[in-house]
Write a protein that holds these residues in place. Structure first.
Motif, PDB file in Angstrom:
ATOM      1  N   GLY A 131      21.640  34.824  49.836  1.00  0.00           N
ATOM      2  CA  GLY A 131      22.592  35.551  50.669  1.00  0.00           C
ATOM      3  C   GLY A 131      24.027  35.099  50.465  1.00  0.00           C
ATOM      4  O   GLY A 131      24.967  35.895  50.458  1.00  0.00           O
ATOM      5  N   VAL A 132      24.227  33.809  50.275  1.00  0.00           N
ATOM      6  CA  VAL A 132      25.564  33.264  50.044  1.00  0.00           C
ATOM      7  C   VAL A 132      26.056  33.705  48.666  1.00  0.00           C
ATOM      8  O   VAL A 132      27.221  34.102  48.508  1.00  0.00           O
ATOM      9  CB  VAL A 132      25.562  31.725  50.157  1.00  0.00           C
ATOM     10  N   ARG A 133      25.190  33.654  47.664  1.00  0.00           N
ATOM     11  CA  ARG A 133      25.591  34.099  46.314  1.00  0.00           C
ATOM     12  C   ARG A 133      25.975  35.561  46.321  1.00  0.00           C
ATOM     13  O   ARG A 133      26.981  35.947  45.728  1.00  0.00           O
ATOM     14  CB  ARG A 133      24.444  33.865  45.317  1.00  0.00           C
ATOM     15  N   GLU A 134      25.176  36.381  46.998  1.00  0.00           N
ATOM     16  CA  GLU A 134      25.470  37.814  47.041  1.00  0.00           C
ATOM     17  C   GLU A 134      26.767  38.092  47.776  1.00  0.00           C
ATOM     18  O   GLU A 134      27.555  38.939  47.363  1.00  0.00           O
ATOM     19  CB  GLU A 134      24.309  38.565  47.671  1.00  0.00           C
ATOM     20  N   ALA A 135      27.020  37.383  48.863  1.00  0.00           N
ATOM     21  CA  ALA A 135      28.274  37.566  49.605  1.00  0.00           C
ATOM     22  C   ALA A 135      29.472  37.156  48.756  1.00  0.00           C
ATOM     23  O   ALA A 135      30.531  37.803  48.803  1.00  0.00           O
ATOM     24  CB  ALA A 135      28.243  36.772  50.907  1.00  0.00           C
ATOM     25  N   ALA A 136      29.325  36.104  47.971  1.00  0.00           N
ATOM     26  CA  ALA A 136      30.418  35.642  47.114  1.00  0.00           C
ATOM     27  C   ALA A 136      30.723  36.638  46.008  1.00  0.00           C
ATOM     28  O   ALA A 136      31.858  36.692  45.509  1.00  0.00           O
ATOM     29  CB  ALA A 136      30.087  34.281  46.519  1.00  0.00           C
ATOM     30  N   ASP A 137      29.735  37.435  45.625  1.00  0.00           N
ATOM     31  CA  ASP A 137      29.922  38.431  44.557  1.00  0.00           C
ATOM     32  C   ASP A 137      30.597  39.700  45.059  1.00  0.00           C
ATOM     33  O   ASP A 137      30.999  40.534  44.251  1.00  0.00           O
ATOM     34  CB  ASP A 137      28.571  38.791  43.926  1.00  0.00           C
ATOM     35  N   GLN A 138      30.716  39.850  46.370  1.00  0.00           N
ATOM     36  CA  GLN A 138      31.350  41.055  46.937  1.00  0.00           C
ATOM     37  C   GLN A 138      32.863  40.985  46.744  1.00  0.00           C
ATOM     38  O   GLN A 138      33.454  39.945  46.894  1.00  0.00           O
ATOM     39  CB  GLN A 138      31.025  41.184  48.433  1.00  0.00           C
ATOM     40  N   PRO A 139      33.498  42.124  46.435  1.00  0.00           N
ATOM     41  CA  PRO A 139      34.959  42.128  46.256  1.00  0.00           C
ATOM     42  C   PRO A 139      35.708  41.872  47.552  1.00  0.00           C
ATOM     43  O   PRO A 139      35.240  42.034  48.615  1.00  0.00           O
ATOM     44  CB  PRO A 139      35.256  43.529  45.725  1.00  0.00           C
TER      45      PRO A 139
END
Length: 65
Positions: free
Chosen positions: A57-65
């Protein structure tokens, strides 16, 4: 004769890994990662497969613009 594995690797939905004794039941939210052996071999396996220790979840959030 092959010795009985003493440990196994589990993974959760956040793609975090855990090494547990082979006879322990998987806790709720955890499933088999597909590796069973002695503790040292399990640790090596985790080191080779867990490339980013941040929860998914943290990795995916970090990938968001």
């Amino acid at each position: 004769m092959t010795p009985t594995p003493s440990h196994r690797v589990l993974v959760n939905d956040e793609e975090q890994y855990a090494i547990v004794p082979a006879h322990f039941p998987a806790p709720t939210g955890w499933r088999e990662a597909g590796h069973q052996s002695d503790a040292a071999s399990c640790e090596t396996w985790v080191d080779q497969h867990w490339e980013d220790i941040r929860p998914r979840g943290v990795r995916e959030a970090a990938d968001q613009p």
